[in-house]
Design an enzyme around this catalytic site. Structure first.
Site, PDB file in Angstrom:
ATOM      1  N   PHE A 135      41.855  14.592  51.179  1.00  0.00           N
ATOM      2  CA  PHE A 135      41.020  13.496  50.681  1.00  0.00           C
ATOM      3  C   PHE A 135      39.747  14.099  50.111  1.00  0.00           C
ATOM      4  CE2 PHE A 135      37.652  10.335  50.958  1.00  0.00           C
ATOM      5  CZ  PHE A 135      38.248   9.254  50.337  1.00  0.00           C
ATOM      6  N   ASP A 220      36.532  22.126  50.495  1.00  0.00           N
ATOM      7  CA  ASP A 220      35.837  20.851  50.653  1.00  0.00           C
ATOM      8  C   ASP A 220      35.467  20.708  52.130  1.00  0.00           C
ATOM      9  OD1 ASP A 220      35.076  18.236  51.062  1.00  0.00           O
ATOM     10  OD2 ASP A 220      36.655  17.362  49.805  1.00  0.00           O
ATOM     11  N   LYS A 249      28.711  14.499  53.910  1.00  0.00           N
ATOM     12  CA  LYS A 249      28.593  13.605  55.070  1.00  0.00           C
ATOM     13  C   LYS A 249      27.477  13.938  56.069  1.00  0.00           C
ATOM     14  CE  LYS A 249      33.015  11.288  55.139  1.00  0.00           C
ATOM     15  NZ  LYS A 249      34.076  11.781  54.279  1.00  0.00           N
TER      16      LYS A 249
HETATM   17  C1  LIG Z   1      34.468  11.534  52.943  1.00  0.00           C
HETATM   18  C2  LIG Z   1      34.998  12.681  52.193  1.00  0.00           C
HETATM   19  C3  LIG Z   1      34.805  12.802  50.808  1.00  0.00           C
HETATM   20  C4  LIG Z   1      34.145  11.728  49.994  1.00  0.00           C
HETATM   21  O1  LIG Z   1      32.806  11.565  50.326  1.00  0.00           O
HETATM   22  P1  LIG Z   1      32.026  10.238  49.867  1.00  0.00           P
HETATM   23  O2  LIG Z   1      30.614  10.514  50.284  1.00  0.00           O
HETATM   24  O3  LIG Z   1      32.659   9.092  50.563  1.00  0.00           O
HETATM   25  O4  LIG Z   1      32.153  10.128  48.399  1.00  0.00           O
HETATM   26  C5  LIG Z   1      35.263  13.945  50.189  1.00  0.00           C
HETATM   27  N1  LIG Z   1      35.893  14.911  50.873  1.00  0.00           N
HETATM   28  C6  LIG Z   1      36.098  14.841  52.190  1.00  0.00           C
HETATM   29  C7  LIG Z   1      36.777  15.956  52.901  1.00  0.00           C
HETATM   30  C8  LIG Z   1      35.679  13.719  52.893  1.00  0.00           C
HETATM   31  O5  LIG Z   1      35.914  13.616  54.204  1.00  0.00           O
END
Ligand SMILES: *Cc1c(COP(=O)(O)O)cnc(C)c1O
Length: 392
Positions: A135, A220, A249
Site C-alpha cells: 500500500f 516505503d 505517518k
Molecule cells: C499510510 C501509508 C501511505 C499513505 O499515506 P497517506 O498519508 O495516507 O497518504 C503510504 N505508504 C504506506 C506504507 C502507508 O502505510
C-alpha cells in the site's frame, strides 16, 4: 452494545463525503495514549491514528514545539528556507546512517511516494516493480504502485508501467526486474496488509537485484519508520542501504508531514522545476517532527518499544483463537481463527480499546510509542473477554 446516537456522526453523514464509511466514534479529547468520545467514554488508543501519534495525544513537547514555531514563523513558501527545515533534513540523514543524501519535504505519505515516483522517472527509465499486498497511498501515482484491485480499478488507467510480484519471493523479484527497471518499491513491513514482515534476507536480495540492473531500491517506510519498530527505520535491521526512503505517518506525531530521502545518486535526480509543493517543509511541520525525533531519543523510546512490543505480541499469542502474531516493536498484526475482525474491533471499542481490522481476519495495533506498561497490561487482560464478546 448499542452506542448512544451522536449528533456529530449524523451531521458528518450530511456534510462529509462518504469515502471512509460512517465514523466509529466522535472523539473530543486525548491525553497520552487515552482518548475520550463525545459521551465522555474513555479509550486506550492502540491504533494511534494509524501509526501517526508517536508521542500519544497532546504530548507537551509536541504542543510546545508547534506553538512556539507558529508564534515565531508559521509559513514562508519554498522561495525561502527556515531553521527547522534544514535541521530536520540533516537529522533525518543522520538517523538514516549518515550517508550522502538529500531530502524533499512533503505533507503526507501519498505525496512522499508521489515525489519518489517522479524521482525514479528521472533515471530515464519508467518501469517499477512493486509488491502484491503493498500500500502506497491514494494519489494516482501512489495508487499505481498499490496492488489492491478494489482501490485501483475505479481509477484506471493509472500511470505505468508497474509490475507486481508476490511479497517476500526473491525469485519472482529477480525475474521481474530488468535493465529497463527504474526502481523496486517495497515496504519493509506491509502495514495495510495486516503487518506482514519482510522475510530475513529479502531486502538484501532486493538490494542485490537492484544493483545488478542499475535500478533504485526504494523503501516505503511511511508506516514502519520513525521508531515504530524499535529501530529508527525498519530496514536498518536488514543491513541494507536503500536509494530512496519515504516517510510520513509517525514523523510529525499527528502534525501532517511527509519526506522523500534520496541517498547516493538518488539525492540529485530531482532538479529545479522537476517537483514542488506549497506547504511541504513548512517550519511548523518541521518543528513538530524535530520534537518527535528529540523525544524518541530523550525518552529512550526505541528500547521501550522493543521490549513492550514483544510483551504485547507474546500476550496476544497466548490465546488459542489467535493463529499468528506478527510485527516488530509496536507495529503488531495478528490473525484470528475466523473472519471476525470487524466484531473484534467493535467488542474492543465497547471494552474501551481502539484497535483496527485491516482485513476480515486480521487485527492491527499501532499504538503511540509512549504506550505504558499499565495500558498494555490492561489490554492483554481484557483480550480474551473481547474475543468472547466478538464470538471469535
Ligand atoms: C499510510 C501509508 C501511505 C499513505 O499515506 P497517506 O498519508 O495516507 O497518504 C503510504 N505508504 C504506506 C506504507 C502507508 O502505510
Amino acid at each position: 452494545m448499542s452506542t448512544p446516537t451522536s449528533d456529530l456522526t449524523e451531521r458528518y453523514a450530511h456534510a462529509l463525503m462518504n469515502t471512509f464509511g460512517p465514523p466509529k466514534l466522535a472523539l473530543v479529547r486525548g491525553e497520552g495514549t487515552h482518548v475520550w468520545d463525545e459521551h465522555g467514554k474513555e479509550y486506550v488508543d492502540l491504533l494511534g491514528g494509524i501509526a501517526v501519534n508517536s508521542l500519544g495525544h497532546a504530548h507537551p513537547a509536541l504542543v510546545a514545539a508547534v506553538t512556539e514555531q507558529l508564534q515565531t514563523l508559521g509559513h514562508v513558501s519554498n522561495f525561502f528556507t527556515t531553521g527547522p527545515q534544514v535541521e530536520l533534513a540533516e537529522k533525518l540523514l543522520a538517523l538514516l546512517g549518515g550517508h550522502d543524501g538529500k531530502v524533499f519535504l512533503a505533507n503526507s505519505g501519498a505525496e512522499a511516494n508521489e515525489g519518489a515516483f517522479k524521482l525514479t522517472r528521472r533515471t530515464g527509465r519508467t518501469h517499477v516493480v512493486a509488491a502484491e499486498g503493498g500500500f502506497h497511498g491514494r494519489t494516482m501515482g501512489a495508487l499505481a504502485l498499490t496492488s489492491k484491485a478494489a482501490y485501483r480499478e475505479p481509477f484506471e488507467p493509472l500511470p505505468g508501467e508497474v509490475t507486481f510480484v508476490p511479497y517476500g519471493d526473491v525469485e519472482a523479484l529477480a525475474a521481474a526486474v530488468t535493465d529497463q527497471t527504474a526502481a523496486i518499491c517495497l515496504e519493509p513491513i506491509q502495514g495495510e496488509a495486516g503487518v506482514v514482515v519482510a522475510p530475513d534476507g529479502y531486502l538484501a536480495a532486493a538490494r542485490a537485484i537492484a544493483d545488478e540492473h542499475g535500478a533504485l531500491l526504494w523503501l516505503d517506510e511511511v508506516q514502519s519508520g520513525v521508531g515504530r519498530t524499535g529501530e529508527w527505520f525498519a530496514h536498518l535491521r536488514h543491513g541494507v542501504v536503500p536509494d530512496v526512503v519515504t516517510l510520513a505517518k509517525g514523523l510529525g506525531g499527528g502534525y501532517p508531514i511527509g519526506a522523500v530521502v534520496g541517498l547516493g545518486r538518488a539525492a540529485d535526480l530531482l532538479q529545479p522545476g522537476n517537483h514542488g509543493t506549497t506547504f511541504g517543509g513548512n517550519p511548523v511541520a518541521c518543528a513538530a517532527a524535530l520534537a518527535v525525533l528529540a523525544t524518541i531519543e530523550g525518552e529512550q523510546l526505541l528500547e521501550h518499544v522493543t521490549v513492550l512490543g514483544q510483551k504485547v505480541r507474546d500476550g496476544l499469542a497466548a490465546d488459542p483463537r489467535v493463529t499468528e502474531v506478527r510485527g516488530e516493536g509496536l507495529l503488531v498484526g495478528l490473525d484470528l481463527v475466523s473472519e471476525t475482525a470487524a466484531q473484534v474491533v467493535e467488542a474492543a471499542q465497547h471494552a474501551g480499546f481502539i484497535v483496527n481490522a485491516p482485513t476480515p481476519r486480521r487485527i492491527r495495533l499501532a499504538p503511540p510509542l509512549v504506550l505504558t506498561d499499565e495500558d498494555a497490561a490492561a489490554f492483554l487482560a481484557a483480550w480474551p473477554g473481547i474475543l468472547d464478546a466478538a464470538g471469535v
